[in-house]
Motif scaffolding. Structure first.
Motif, mmCIF file in Angstrom:
data_model
loop_
_atom_site.group_PDB
_atom_site.id
_atom_site.type_symbol
_atom_site.label_atom_id
_atom_site.label_comp_id
_atom_site.label_asym_id
_atom_site.label_seq_id
_atom_site.Cartn_x
_atom_site.Cartn_y
_atom_site.Cartn_z
ATOM 1 N N VAL A 80 -1.597 5.652 -4.344
ATOM 2 C CA VAL A 80 -0.274 5.834 -4.945
ATOM 3 C C VAL A 80 0.509 4.528 -4.882
ATOM 4 C CG1 VAL A 80 1.942 7.015 -4.704
ATOM 5 C CG2 VAL A 80 -0.193 8.306 -4.469
ATOM 6 N N SER A 81 0.536 3.902 -3.698
ATOM 7 C CA SER A 81 1.274 2.654 -3.526
ATOM 8 C C SER A 81 0.705 1.539 -4.404
ATOM 9 C CB SER A 81 1.237 2.216 -2.062
ATOM 10 O OG SER A 81 1.865 3.167 -1.232
ATOM 11 N N ALA A 82 -0.624 1.482 -4.517
ATOM 12 C CA ALA A 82 -1.254 0.456 -5.356
ATOM 13 C C ALA A 82 -0.835 0.624 -6.815
ATOM 14 C CB ALA A 82 -2.774 0.529 -5.217
ATOM 15 N N LEU A 100 -3.827 -9.677 -5.851
ATOM 16 C CA LEU A 100 -4.981 -10.098 -5.053
ATOM 17 C C LEU A 100 -4.543 -10.769 -3.756
ATOM 18 C CD1 LEU A 100 -7.451 -11.357 -7.815
ATOM 19 C CD2 LEU A 100 -7.462 -9.183 -6.572
ATOM 20 N N ARG A 101 -3.418 -11.492 -3.803
ATOM 21 C CA ARG A 101 -2.890 -12.036 -2.538
ATOM 22 C C ARG A 101 -2.513 -10.893 -1.608
ATOM 23 N NH1 ARG A 101 -0.124 -16.042 -5.688
ATOM 24 N NH2 ARG A 101 1.801 -14.808 -5.591
ATOM 25 N N VAL A 132 -10.912 -3.644 -5.824
ATOM 26 C CA VAL A 132 -11.765 -3.040 -6.856
ATOM 27 C C VAL A 132 -10.949 -2.104 -7.744
ATOM 28 C CG1 VAL A 132 -13.788 -1.589 -7.268
ATOM 29 C CG2 VAL A 132 -13.795 -3.234 -5.376
ATOM 30 N N LEU A 133 -9.991 -1.412 -7.150
ATOM 31 C CA LEU A 133 -9.167 -0.470 -7.907
ATOM 32 C C LEU A 133 -8.417 -1.163 -9.034
ATOM 33 C CD1 LEU A 133 -8.107 2.490 -8.025
ATOM 34 C CD2 LEU A 133 -6.243 1.753 -6.521
ATOM 35 N N ALA A 134 -8.090 -2.437 -8.850
ATOM 36 C CA ALA A 134 -7.352 -3.174 -9.882
ATOM 37 C C ALA A 134 -8.090 -3.188 -11.209
ATOM 38 C CB ALA A 134 -7.098 -4.609 -9.407
#
Length: 355
Positions: A80-82, A100-101, A132-134
């Motif tokens: 959720v936060s991502a 990514l940072r 990976v979720l990105a």
């Protein structure tokens, strides 16, 4: 009330609820990790003994009610936060570098926690999962849901099938290695489900409340049935397999139940200290290890601590963290580790004090 204000207020209330649920998950994880802190600090690295019926009952309750359930919720809320971070960073016009940072800094926190404190850690796994979720943030919601379910449940379903075959059919196949590997990566599926839930508006849109009620009813009934089945078993291997591999069922019941309960403004007001604790979830999680190893480690060097007493030691740790998070956020905008995390993410110096 202005019609534009009401939806924003509703969303803000839902985000406050997410902070409270995250706090409950972090606190519950301590009940599982405190045993590892004791084993790390005790002479001979021995687990806490069960010296009485009270210890046995306490240990069983933690396995039945807590083990792996809140790890699912924590991973789900990380997703959720991502997703929220993706939306915020996209609006700023720059996503990949800061995101990514952000995952790199989280990985560093996790490695420090793992190597210096010799403490159980999920941050390293979440950092890798988040990276990976990105790749899936722009995927259709249907893809997020299907992949999340397959990855998050595949190993559990397969492991449960193996355990049932061993118990009822005498298959004798045991746990195969690829299933164990699947269990390690399943938190990625749980993280993806969290991302899907936010994208679908499941946690923020009022129209989804009836669906959440139905989900709570189904998983609540299934949880009770699972507990009755588990408690009736004499085969400890099958019992532990069911508690671990089917943990997602009570976890979803907990999560959906809390979402429904926290629709009450009065209850959210009562649980405001937990909301602040949840806003400092990273700091709270990392200081679990510090406080756990100091408090439990000091006592373990002098006495053998039975299981029930060891679990009670979580209470003063929670109390210290709740008081600290309250007074810290009265004066400061972010928790100490959250401030470092944000500064490294955006490569700026965020405001330190509350304006």
């Amino acid at each position: 009330m202005d019609t534009a204000t009401k939806p924003m207020t509703t969303v803000r209330q839902r985000i406050e609820s997410i902070d409270i649920i995250r706090a409950i998950a972090v606190m519950a994880i301590l009940l599982v990790n405190v045993g590892a802190y004791y084993a790390t600090a005790s002479p001979g690295h021995r687990p806490a003994p069960e010296t009485s019926a009270v210890d046995t009952v306490a240990s069983r309750l933690v396995d039945l009610l807590v083990l792996d359930k809140f790890h699912f919720i924590f991973a789900f809320l990380f997703g959720v936060s991502a997703a929220i971070q993706y939306e915020n960073m996209t609006r700023r016009g720059n996503f990949w570098a800061p995101y990514l940072r952000r995952m790199g800094i989280l990985l560093a926190f996790g490695l420090v926690n793992l190597t210096l404190l010799h403490a159980p850690d999920v941050l390293t796994v979440y950092a890798l999962n988040g990276a990976v979720l990105a790749l899936f943030f722009r995927a259709p919601q249907r893809v997020l849901l299907v992949v999340g379910l397959v990855v998050g449940l595949g190993a559990d379903v397969a492991s449960t099938g193996v355990a049932l075959a061993d118990h009822y059919a005498g298959a004798g196949i045991g746990q195969v290695s690829w299933l164990a590997t699947g269990v390690v990566v399943q938190s990625f599926g749980h993280t993806m489900l969290g991302c899907w839930a936010l994208r679908a508006g499941l946690l923020t849109a009022e129209r989804h409340v009836p669906a959440i009620r139905k989900l709570f009813a189904v998983t609540g009934i299934a949880t009770i049935a699972l507990w009755v089945w588990t408690l009736s078993l004499s085969d400890t291997n099958l019992m532990h397999a069911l508690e671990e591999n089917l943990a997602i069922v009570p976890a979803v019941a907990y999560l959906s139940g809390l979402v429904l309960l926290l629709r009450s403004a009065r209850l959210r007001a009562v649980l405001l200290p937990l909301q602040r604790y949840g806003r400092m979830a990273l700091t709270s999680y990392l200081t679990h290890a510090i406080l756990g190893l100091v408090v439990v480690g000091t006592l373990a060097s002098f006495w053998t601590i039975p299981t029930a007493l060891l679990l009670l030691l979580c209470v003063p740790i929670w109390a210290v963290q709740l008081v600290f998070s309250h007074f810290w956020l009265v004066h400061f905008a972010y928790g100490p580790f959250e401030w470092l995390w944000r500064a490294g993410t955006y490569w700026t110096r965020p405001a330190w004090r509350v304006r």
